[in-house]
Write an enzyme that holds these catalytic residues in place. Structure first.
Site, PDB file in Angstrom:
ATOM      1  N   THR A   1       0.860  -1.080   0.055  1.00 42.18           N
ATOM      2  CA  THR A   1      -0.018   0.058   0.031  1.00 42.18           C
ATOM      3  C   THR A   1       0.993   1.285   0.059  1.00 42.18           C
ATOM      4  O   THR A   1       1.868   1.127   0.767  1.00 42.18           O
ATOM      5  CB  THR A   1      -1.029  -0.066   1.151  1.00 42.18           C
ATOM      6  N   ASP A   2       0.461   2.178  -0.675  1.00 42.12           N
ATOM      7  CA  ASP A   2       1.272   3.557  -0.874  1.00 42.12           C
ATOM      8  C   ASP A   2       0.689   4.160   0.683  1.00 42.12           C
ATOM      9  O   ASP A   2      -0.244   3.642   1.254  1.00 42.12           O
ATOM     10  CB  ASP A   2       0.521   4.287  -2.033  1.00 42.12           C
ATOM     11  N   LYS A   3       1.278   5.458   0.956  1.00 37.88           N
ATOM     12  CA  LYS A   3       0.876   5.971   2.187  1.00 37.88           C
ATOM     13  C   LYS A   3      -0.035   7.209   1.911  1.00 37.88           C
ATOM     14  O   LYS A   3      -0.997   6.949   2.626  1.00 37.88           O
ATOM     15  CB  LYS A   3       2.264   6.644   2.738  1.00 37.88           C
TER      16      LYS A   3
END
Length: 1138
Positions: free
Chosen positions: A433-435
């Site tokens: 997941t990206d932040k």
């Protein structure tokens, strides 16, 4: 990501250069966590691999053997094959018909009949709405014609030609062949053959129908999330669906956008685009406006950007020149055709199970066909063939394909509120997941400012910080820099500031909101009052943005304002602002600066430094010509104004969601473009990192980072610069960690990470394409196989729980369905070996498989979890499974054909692939791979097969046979009488001679037929009755088969009732006896025999729960120390007092 080295880096200002003392030893400097600009703006890189904040890569405290390295490399072998195939596709990109890039900017308006202001793009009028509608109607929407799909008939034929259906059709055709050989003797085979063939076509139809429906549902979901773009129409910036773009539209491109059409750039600032999906170029390509156009090929033209490419740096204005199929990607058909979709893990397991069962069925049928022809039924080929067909029918669960399809369809409808796909998510083993915008809200808010050696807070959550005030030293200057050194745009400017939509990245948006809070309605006038004279936009080399504005002061009329990476900005300063006076920078100031810097950055905040220079009129008069090309602008002697930190708080529920996913055995890893320390700080706030990294362990133990090895720690933060040089064994070590963060990554890196994880057998969340409907980028949505419709990351937890429950329900259904195979097959074998009268005809087997079994098997779709957290505490994948996959990959690598000169892999031909597909199930390697022990739970594993065929199967067989022999005994046939009668092959048919049993009783033909009808009926009903108990027995894994959760599914009872009605109808309806057999004289008292065996099955299941309890407990994910399962607060900066 970015170019540029660090030759001139200052060890005191650059935390990633290691200073040496006079003795040549590493000098200790304070570590700092810095976050400047969002992922999309390509923040600065840290190239040094030996600094205190960077380890030298993944290292172990032992030496790997050559065999271990080969095994590690084999796991990623297929990635190289995929890259080779992509290179072949890239070769055709250059041959396209696009000429508009050769037009000069002066001729753009005339050529495209639009209104473009080349000097001030923001003042362009673009097209009028009426003209755009006219062109849209004339040229059609801006969409690519989808690749040619298979026709509905072709799809149906594909589903008809599955292994199960082919076996059924062949068996049916065989029965009709027997009918042609001897019509009178084999007349009843008319029904059997017809039913077998009809079942195959019905299975194919159900599967085909559900697939058609699923495709329609997916299409409707995709229609809900169309890609959008910012376009100038009627002189106003509007956000419209990309499909509505027309030639001549003026479009604004910013970092993170996917280019919506082919465009000629007429104004650009540090624009870079990722063309790798089209041309295979790994590095981002610079694009700029060319006054006289370009004479290069389209793919090499510096003023062209193409549909579907990603903007990775800068911003630009472009005018649309090609839409839809006329774009580059539309013309290169090869790029959009011939791609095979990735099969879901669940679909792979089902396909593998079907092949295995079919192979077993074929082998058994052939073996016993030979046995029958050479022993008991020598001279009666029709009886032996019918028996072989019965064995085939008994082994093949005919209703299973329909059950699987319908179960998934029912589950998909239930999950449609949150997810667009559920068949993948239950198999999830890793979530990448990206932040920004995924874990966090993508809503940057200014939290702290530091100026004049004082810390200010916008929310005053610390008693030692002062409340922000414009009257404080340096604060008005900070507002000036936030407002004037900005490149944001607004959707509308004729509405109040606080109601405007700001078009810009999260950091600049946060700064603009901050400035607007204090300037309010004066914001627009403020920018007009102090217009820009010169600008150097932020880029990944400088790490700062500079603007010179016409703002008068005592010594001149121009003021230079700079913001960016703190150490870069500080390096340009010689003074700092304190009480509105410029004071020379001293060591005391630097110490205070470091303390403030760490105070902000260690909390995961993004930190920006601000500085200004009041330009002297003598050196920089009002008409001075600044230039970027020769750096003719002020670059030193600035006055440091202060630091500002911005916080992007985590979304509500993210912390608990990550904790729950980790307890479910799913590795959640962050893949972000942020600074490593910032990423780590945020990861520690949201349960993503709890343990030590090399850096934290080194600090705790007093060792240098170089002395700490990777296998001493449970967490790792990997820098994007290291990714390209990692070897297979190093990737293995990274993915073996419990807690993983990849920082400073590019889009190319993100794809590489996902592919590496997939190669190890992980089902990766990024592979699934878990995309946000609202905040997700166009690219992520397009790649997604599962979309969170409510834009809530926490919905992933619900998706995993639902997906796993689907998996369990499907497993229960299969376990239940194939349990009746043993009581169907063993009587067939006794019919040949002993022999005895056929206990269960092939047609009754079909009634079992497609009758009551279908009702009950479908009812499992509504089962609830057996225990509250049982499903969400089972690990989906482990190291033993990964090792197994790598060994298979190594075996495969050694069998690949390679070119003798280049050593490139030679892909197999279509004929070779087809041959391999049909012969593979009969090879030794296939069964070695299939039976290789792993510890993760498969849909069909040895435990399931053991239960269905050996445990429940044998209990059902005993129950059915006991009832069979009791019924025959009550009708005058002892077991020895049955053997003697069957060996004669003349009894139990109409017109058969009288039979004298062992007790001297005479039994005529009608009594024989009725006795056989009763015996076959009680076998049929015995299987049904014991299977009713089995409905609840298959659910017992964590608890005994009696609890409320086991018995709570009302649909189970509805299925049992439906099956009972069908059974009574078939057995006790005389007209049906011609087809199915049966007898109205069968006493219900005989039902008590299978009821007793059903109770025995429940007793055995309870014992089984006790026996397997320890192994099940050991496979549960252990509690994770330090998990924070309480809600995330409004802000992450809940500070302790310092």
């Amino acid at each position: 990501m970015a170019e540029g080295g660090r030759a001139n880096a200052d060890p005191k200002t650059d935390p990633f250069v290691v200073p040496l003392n006079p003795d040549g030893q590493v000098e200790e400097i304070p570590s700092r966590a810095v976050a400047f600009f969002p992922d999309e703006i390509l923040p600065f890189e840290e190239k040094s691999l030996a600094g205190v904040n960077r380890s030298r890569g993944v290292e172990l405290n032992r030496t790997l053997t050559q065999e271990e390295k080969e095994l590690a490399a084999a796991g990623y072998g297929q990635l190289e094959e995929q890259k080779a195939l992509q290179a072949e596709k890239d070769s055709d990109v250059g041959h396209v018909d696009i000429t508009e890039h050769a037009v000069s900017l002066a001729d753009l308006n005339d050529k495209l009949l639009t209104s473009v202001d080349v000097k001030d793009p923001g003042n362009s009028n673009g097209l009028t709405s009426d003209e755009a509608k006219k062109r849209l109607a004339q040229n059609g929407p801006n969409i690519l014609t989808p690749p040619k799909k298979k026709s509905a008939l072709r799809k149906y034929i594909d589903r008809l030609l599955t292994m199960f259906n082919i076996l059924l059709i062949l068996a049916g055709v065989l029965e009709y062949i027997l009918l042609g050989v001897n019509f009178k003797e084999n007349f009843q085979n008319t029904y059997l053959g017809g039913i077998l063939i009809a079942v195959a076509f019905l299975n194919a139809f159900i599967d085909w129908y559900q697939v058609q429906k699923s495709e329609a549902i997916l299409a409707s979901f995709l229609a809900m999330i169309p890609p959008s773009c910012r376009v100038l129409r009627d002189a106003t910036i509007q956000t419209i669906p990309a499909a509505d773009l027309v030639t001549g539209d003026v479009v604004l491109l910013r970092v993170g956008d996917k280019t919506p059409a082919d465009m000629v750039v007429f104004s650009a600032t540090d624009l870079k685009v990722d063309n790798s999906s089209l041309t295979g170029e790994s590095e981002p390509q610079e694009r700029q406006a060319l006054t006289n156009g370009s004479s290069s090929r389209p793919v090499e033209a510096e003023n062209l950007v193409f549909n579907s490419t990603l903007v990775v740096n800068g911003e630009a204005w472009g005018v649309v020149v090609r839409t839809g199929d006329h774009t580059l990607i539309g013309q290169v058909a090869k790029l959009t055709s011939g791609e095979e979709g990735k099969e879901a893990p669940l679909a792979k397991e089902i396909a593998r199970f079907v092949i295995q069962i079919s192979c077993i069925a074929i082998i058994f049928a052939i073996v016993f066909l030979v046995v029958g022809l050479t022993t008991v039924y020598k001279g009666h080929p029709d009886l032996t063939v019918t028996f072989a067909v019965s064995v085939l029918v008994a082994f093949v669960p005919e209703g299973l394909p329909s059950v699987v399809t319908l179960l998934l369809s029912i589950a998909a409808k239930r999950m449609a509120r949150v997810l667009t796909d559920c068949s993948f998510v239950g198999s999830l083993t890793m979530l990448a997941t990206d932040k920004t915008g995924t874990l966090t809200r993508n809503q940057m808010t200014v939290t702290n400012m530091w100026s004049g050696l004082r810390m200010f807070s916008s929310n005053n959550d610390d008693s030692e910080t002062s409340q922000f005030s414009l009257d404080a030293s340096g604060m008005s200057e900070m507002v000036d820099i936030a407002a004037l050194n900005s490149r944001v745009k607004f959707d509308k400017t004729d509405i109040p500031f606080d109601k405007r939509e700001i078009l810009g990245d999260a950091t600049e948006t946060g700064l603009t909101r901050f400035a607007g809070k204090y300037l309010g309605s004066m914001y627009d006038e403020y920018q007009k009052k102090f217009p820009k004279n010169f600008e150097v936009p932020f880029n990944s080399t400088n790490k700062w943005a500079l603007v010179i504005v016409e703002k008068p002061h005592k010594t001149g009329s121009l003021t230079s304002l700079i913001k960016g990476a703190p150490e870069r900005v500080l390096a340009k300063c010689s003074t700092y602002l304190q009480d509105n006076v410029e004071v020379p920078i001293t060591d005391e100031f630097k110490a205070a600066y470091d303390a403030a810097y760490n105070y902000m950055a260690s909390r995961g905040h993004r930190v920006i430094a601000c500085a200004q220079s009041l330009l002297d009129e003598e050196k920089y008069p009002a008409d001075f010509t600044f230039s970027r090309s020769d750096a003719n602008y002020p670059s030193e002697g600035y006055c440091f104004v202060g630091l500002v930190s911005l916080e992007d708080p985590p979304k509500h529920g993210v912390r608990e969601a990550i904790g729950t996913l980790r307890l479910a055995g799913i590795k959640v890893m962050m893949v972000t473009g942020d600074h490593p320390k910032t990423a780590e700080a945020i990861a520690r706030k949201i349960n993503l990192i709890l343990g030590d990294t090399r850096e934290t362990l080194a600090a705790k133990t007093g060792r240098s980072i170089e002395e700490v090895y990777e296998d001493e720690v449970s967490a790792v933060v990997v820098h994007g610069d290291d990714i390209d040089n990692l070897q297979g064994w190093q990737w293995d070590q990274i993915f073996a960690k419990d807690e993983i963060v990849f920082a400073r990554t590019s889009p190319k890196h993100k794809l590489e990470i996902v592919k590496r994880a997939q190669a190890l057998g992980h089902v990766v969340g990024a592979d699934l394409g878990i995309a946000m409907n609202i905040s997700g980028s166009d690219v992520s949505k397009e790649a997604a196989k599962m979309i969170l419709l409510d834009d809530n990351f926490a919905s992933t937890v619900q998706g995993v729980a639902e997906g796993r429950q689907i998996f369990v329900n499907l497993k229960r259904s299969i376990q239940y369905t194939i349990s009746h195979s043993t009581p169907e097959v063993i009587p067939q074998l006794l019919y040949v070996i002993i022999p005895i009268p056929l206990p269960l005809s092939a047609i009754l087997i079909l009634v079992i498989d497609l009758g009551f079994e279908l009702f009950v098997a479908l009812s499992f779709a509504w089962d609830k979890p057996e225990t509250v957290d049982g499903l969400m505490r089972m690990a989906p994948l482990n190291e033993r499974t990964i090792s197994s996959l790598k060994r298979r990959a190594l075996r495969r690598t050694k069998t690949l054909r390679r070119d003798s000169e280049t050593q490139n892999i030679i892909p197999p031909s279509k004929i070779s692939k087809l041959y391999t597909k049909f012969t593979k199930p009969f090879s030794r390697e296939y069964w070695e791979d299939a039976m290789e022990p792993t510890e993760n739970e498969n849909l069909v594993d040895l435990k399931l097969l053991s239960y269905s065929y050996l445990e429940a199967g044998l209990i059902e067989t005993l129950g059915a046979l006991v009832a069979y022999f009791v019924v025959f005994f009550k009708n005058g046939f002892s077991p020895s009488d049955l053997r003697r009668a069957q060996q004669a092959t003349v009894y139990f048919i109409k017109g058969a001679p009288d039979f004298i049993n062992g007790r001297g009783q005479t039994i005529n033909d009608s009594q024989q037929i009725d006795a056989l009808g009763q015996a076959q009926s009680i076998v049929y009903l015995s299987i049904f009755i014991i299977q009713c108990f089995n409905v609840f027995a298959v659910k017992a894994k964590f608890s005994y088969p009696f609890g409320r959760r086991i018995l709570g599914n009302a649909w189970n009872f509805a299925g049992i009732f439906g099956g009972a009605c069908l059974g009574m109808f078939i057995v006790y309806t005389p007209p049906l006896h011609v087809v199915f057999g049966g007898s109205v004289h069968l006493s219900p008292l005989y039902w008590l025999i299978p009821v007793a065996f059903g109770c025995l099955l429940l007793v055995w299941t309870s014992i089984r729960v006790i026996l397997l309890k320890k192994s099940i407990q050991s496979s549960r994910v252990k509690d994770i120390k330090g998990l924070m399962m309480f809600p995330t607060m409004r802000t992450m900066s809940m500070r302790s007092k310092h």
